[in-house]
Motif scaffolding. Structure first.
Motif, PDB file in Angstrom:
ATOM      1  N   ILE A 195       0.797  -1.096  -0.157  1.00 48.86           N
ATOM      2  CA  ILE A 195       0.016  -0.113  -0.306  1.00 48.86           C
ATOM      3  C   ILE A 195       0.965   1.181   0.132  1.00 48.86           C
ATOM      4  CG2 ILE A 195      -1.669   1.393   1.292  1.00 48.86           C
ATOM      5  CD1 ILE A 195      -2.567  -1.435   2.579  1.00 48.86           C
ATOM      6  N   ASP A 196       1.832   1.268   0.754  1.00 54.23           N
ATOM      7  CA  ASP A 196       2.942   2.318   0.864  1.00 54.23           C
ATOM      8  C   ASP A 196       4.102   1.699   1.190  1.00 54.23           C
ATOM      9  OD1 ASP A 196       3.604   4.877   0.937  1.00 54.23           O
ATOM     10  OD2 ASP A 196       2.830   5.515   2.670  1.00 54.23           O
ATOM     11  N   ALA A 197       5.256   2.640   0.808  1.00 57.21           N
ATOM     12  CA  ALA A 197       6.654   2.350   1.168  1.00 57.21           C
ATOM     13  C   ALA A 197       7.209   3.471   1.882  1.00 57.21           C
ATOM     14  CB  ALA A 197       7.387   1.885  -0.313  1.00 57.21           C
ATOM     15  N   ILE A 198       7.711   3.131   3.254  1.00 61.09           N
ATOM     16  CA  ILE A 198       8.036   4.538   3.664  1.00 61.09           C
ATOM     17  C   ILE A 198       9.606   4.377   4.113  1.00 61.09           C
ATOM     18  CG2 ILE A 198       8.062   5.726   5.801  1.00 61.09           C
ATOM     19  CD1 ILE A 198       5.249   4.384   6.226  1.00 61.09           C
ATOM     20  N   ARG A 199      10.305   5.049   3.280  1.00 61.57           N
ATOM     21  CA  ARG A 199      11.848   4.970   3.471  1.00 61.57           C
ATOM     22  C   ARG A 199      12.517   5.913   4.587  1.00 61.57           C
ATOM     23  NH1 ARG A 199      15.437   7.573   0.262  1.00 61.57           N
ATOM     24  NH2 ARG A 199      17.467   6.272   0.496  1.00 61.57           N
ATOM     25  N   LEU A 200      13.185   5.420   5.707  1.00 62.23           N
ATOM     26  CA  LEU A 200      13.713   5.755   6.549  1.00 62.23           C
ATOM     27  C   LEU A 200      15.331   6.405   5.917  1.00 62.23           C
ATOM     28  CD1 LEU A 200      13.390   3.475   9.670  1.00 62.23           C
ATOM     29  CD2 LEU A 200      11.790   5.550   8.657  1.00 62.23           C
ATOM     30  N   GLU A 201      15.042   7.411   5.730  1.00 64.98           N
ATOM     31  CA  GLU A 201      16.328   8.455   4.828  1.00 64.98           C
ATOM     32  C   GLU A 201      17.713   8.169   5.563  1.00 64.98           C
ATOM     33  OE1 GLU A 201      16.985  12.393   2.439  1.00 64.98           O
ATOM     34  OE2 GLU A 201      15.395  12.049   3.846  1.00 64.98           O
ATOM     35  N   GLY A 202      18.739   7.828   4.957  1.00 61.39           N
ATOM     36  CA  GLY A 202      20.021   7.763   5.334  1.00 61.39           C
ATOM     37  C   GLY A 202      20.160   6.446   6.381  1.00 61.39           C
ATOM     38  N   GLU A 203      19.109   5.527   6.342  1.00 56.48           N
ATOM     39  CA  GLU A 203      19.291   4.301   7.267  1.00 56.48           C
ATOM     40  C   GLU A 203      19.481   2.903   6.404  1.00 56.48           C
ATOM     41  OE1 GLU A 203      19.957   5.207  10.127  1.00 56.48           O
ATOM     42  OE2 GLU A 203      18.939   7.111  10.423  1.00 56.48           O
ATOM     43  N   GLY A 204      19.038   3.035   5.004  1.00 51.28           N
ATOM     44  CA  GLY A 204      18.942   2.010   4.184  1.00 51.28           C
ATOM     45  C   GLY A 204      17.960   0.979   4.564  1.00 51.28           C
ATOM     46  N   LEU A 205      16.945   1.632   5.382  1.00 50.07           N
ATOM     47  CA  LEU A 205      15.851   0.709   5.588  1.00 50.07           C
ATOM     48  C   LEU A 205      14.586   1.321   4.999  1.00 50.07           C
ATOM     49  CD1 LEU A 205      15.974   0.271   9.559  1.00 50.07           C
ATOM     50  CD2 LEU A 205      16.510  -1.487   8.001  1.00 50.07           C
ATOM     51  N   ILE A 206      13.480   0.348   4.680  1.00 56.38           N
ATOM     52  CA  ILE A 206      12.359   0.751   4.307  1.00 56.38           C
ATOM     53  C   ILE A 206      11.150  -0.119   5.041  1.00 56.38           C
ATOM     54  CG2 ILE A 206      12.158  -1.223   2.379  1.00 56.38           C
ATOM     55  CD1 ILE A 206      11.208   1.085   0.559  1.00 56.38           C
ATOM     56  N   ILE A 207      10.023   0.666   5.102  1.00 49.09           N
ATOM     57  CA  ILE A 207       8.836   0.143   6.056  1.00 49.09           C
ATOM     58  C   ILE A 207       7.647  -0.024   5.075  1.00 49.09           C
ATOM     59  CG2 ILE A 207       7.346   0.417   7.743  1.00 49.09           C
ATOM     60  CD1 ILE A 207       9.279   1.846   9.413  1.00 49.09           C
ATOM     61  N   PHE A 208       7.262  -1.151   4.830  1.00 45.96           N
ATOM     62  CA  PHE A 208       6.125  -1.596   3.950  1.00 45.96           C
ATOM     63  C   PHE A 208       4.867  -1.591   4.472  1.00 45.96           C
ATOM     64  CE2 PHE A 208       9.923  -3.447   1.354  1.00 45.96           C
ATOM     65  CZ  PHE A 208       9.630  -2.711   0.192  1.00 45.96           C
ATOM     66  N   LYS A 209       3.846  -0.892   3.948  1.00 47.85           N
ATOM     67  CA  LYS A 209       2.701  -1.032   4.554  1.00 47.85           C
ATOM     68  C   LYS A 209       1.674  -2.279   3.575  1.00 47.85           C
ATOM     69  CE  LYS A 209      -1.436   1.828   5.689  1.00 47.85           C
ATOM     70  NZ  LYS A 209      -1.888   3.401   5.714  1.00 47.85           N
ATOM     71  N   LEU A 210       1.221  -3.127   4.429  1.00 44.06           N
ATOM     72  CA  LEU A 210       0.684  -4.353   3.570  1.00 44.06           C
ATOM     73  C   LEU A 210      -0.595  -4.355   4.143  1.00 44.06           C
ATOM     74  CD1 LEU A 210       3.894  -6.751   3.664  1.00 44.06           C
ATOM     75  CD2 LEU A 210       3.415  -4.999   1.595  1.00 44.06           C
ATOM     76  N   LYS A 211      -1.511  -5.085   3.157  1.00 41.23           N
ATOM     77  CA  LYS A 211      -2.900  -5.507   3.606  1.00 41.23           C
ATOM     78  C   LYS A 211      -2.935  -7.065   3.256  1.00 41.23           C
ATOM     79  CE  LYS A 211      -7.628  -4.492   3.794  1.00 41.23           C
ATOM     80  NZ  LYS A 211      -8.707  -3.194   3.590  1.00 41.23           N
ATOM     81  N   LEU A 212      -3.296  -8.003   4.495  1.00 38.94           N
ATOM     82  CA  LEU A 212      -3.460  -9.043   4.271  1.00 38.94           C
ATOM     83  C   LEU A 212      -4.997  -9.509   3.949  1.00 38.94           C
ATOM     84  CD1 LEU A 212      -1.653 -10.398   7.682  1.00 38.94           C
ATOM     85  CD2 LEU A 212      -0.777  -9.826   5.315  1.00 38.94           C
TER      86      LEU A 212
END
Length: 426
Positions: free
Chosen positions: A136-153
């Motif tokens: 649904i969405d992809a939230i990049r944590l800038e400078g950390e090399g991490l991404i948080i995905f928002k997923l619906k089951l």
């Protein structure tokens, strides 16, 4: 911390509201007394009615620790930033621009400030929908090399009905953390004992390099984006099209403005251009809206974006993005079937949050209305402990240590000075 916001438009007033709620002392500067009066009636902030391009105006707010310059004019924002830096000797300045030239590395270096290009940030949010169609969405944590995905089951999801601890085998191959679960209006920070159910919206943190592999690892079925409809023209459209034409996509553009159609057709030969209303059912059907993988409604008219997105979904489009200018509409838009509201002002707010420091909360990034991502430093008390034995925040997503940023595991060894990226309930 005292924050001075220059510009009392929708962006400035939104930031004033968010920052004052966070407990910051906020001053809003603008030449429009009516806008300032509206803000002072609804918020506990100080307002100053003056022209921030004048030295006497800036002297009234010289005690501010952070300046956020968000007027509607790029040129004015650059001028004000230059004055703040040169005359007030302030280092913490964030300015909003739309022109790419003003956010180029040489200009940013010259200004010595955090330049936020709303145009680029907004377009990147749309590109994420194409790069990660399973989310649904992809939230990049800038400078950390991490991404948080928002997923619906859903009922067919391989995760539905499982306990989070059952995913440990998958996590050994691709480290990830389920950082939050939204269920029936409630936000849960989960533990290994929690079950996942159809209808849950989950937030999953993973290293950016593993982002493409996550869907396969979790058994999420999806089709890559092949056909994209762009509905309408705004200042974001040209930048978006310039990126889309470099991807392996079929792109169709519809606008009721004939001159815009000619302009787009002249600049982007790979784009199919159609002159017509973005809510013209027959036109949409004729051009195959039912086969569209993604529809992006991106006019300057918020209501037109919402209506055309809903219509496109009703006609069979798989996914719809809608450009929204009022952040408070985001929840409503989601509830009526629009998959992804794109909110430029919220993107700007997240940039500002990252410049604010308070005690051990080194960064603040809004994740949802109930959650935030924060950073905190490992103290003497937890030095040498494994993560599972440490007394920390609700949930640790990742650890920034001697070897870079890694997704957190129970046996991760902590050292004094390591920085933890945590999920915290508001």
């Amino acid at each position: 911390m005292k924050v001075c916001i220059v510009g009392a438009g929708v962006v400035g007033s939104y930031l004033a509201k968010k920052l004052s709620k966070e407990g910051f002392e906020v001053i809003v500067v603008d030449m429009d007394s009516a806008k300032l009066e509206a803000i002072s009636h609804s918020l506990d902030v100080l307002t100053v009615n003056c022209d921030a391009t004048e030295v006497n105006c800036l002297k009234q707010v010289k005690d501010s620790d952070l300046f956020v310059v968000v007027t509607e004019s790029d040129e004015k924002n650059v001028a004000i930033t230059t004055l703040v830096r040169a005359l007030l000797k302030k280092e913490k300045v964030v300015l909003r621009v739309s022109n790419k030239a003003f956010s180029s590395p040489p200009v940013k270096e010259f200004l010595g400030s955090e330049v936020v290009n709303i145009l680029s940030e907004t377009v990147q949010a749309v590109i994420n929908q194409i790069k990660y169609p399973f989310a649904i969405d992809a939230i990049r944590l800038e400078g950390e090399g991490l991404i948080i995905f928002k997923l619906k089951l859903d009922v067919e999801s391989s995760l539905s009905g499982k306990q989070i601890m059952e995913l440990s085998k998958i996590r050994r191959n691709i480290p990830f953390t389920i950082v939050a679960v939204e269920r029936e209006g409630e936000t849960i920070i989960p533990s290994g004992e929690n079950f996942l159910y159809p209808g849950d919206v989950i937030y999953v943190a993973v290293k950016e390099e593993d982002g493409d592999k996550l869907a396969e690892a979790l058994g999420i079925k999806y089709e890559p984006v092949k056909l994209v409809f762009i509905l309408g023209y705004s200042k974001f459209t040209e930048e978006l099209l310039s990126q889309l034409v470099n991807l392996q996509l079929k792109v169709k553009f519809i606008s009721p403005e004939f001159e815009r159609c000619e302009e787009v057709a002249g600049k982007f030969s790979k784009v199919d251009v159609f002159h017509g209303e973005i809510s013209d059912v027959e036109l949409l059907k004729e051009e195959g809206i039912d086969k569209a993988d993604l529809v992006i409604a991106i006019t300057d008219d918020e209501e037109a974006n919402i209506l055309s997105s809903i219509l496109s979904k009703q006609l069979g489009a798989k996914k719809a993005c809608s450009l929204i200018f009022h952040p408070e509409y985001e929840g409503i838009v989601n509830s009526i079937g629009i998959d992804v509201p794109i909110v430029p002002r919220k993107l700007l707010a997240s940039k500002v949050y990252r410049m604010l420091s308070r005690k051990k909360f080194l960064e603040i990034f809004e994740l949802s209305k109930d959650l935030e991502v924060i950073e905190m430093e490992v103290s003497d008390k937890n030095d040498g402990r494994q993560l599972k034995d440490a007394e920390l925040c609700n949930l640790v997503v990742a650890v920034k240590g001697r070897n870079g940023t890694e997704v957190a595991r129970g046996n991760t060894l902590l050292h004094k000075g390591d920085v933890l990226i945590c999920i915290k309930k508001r």
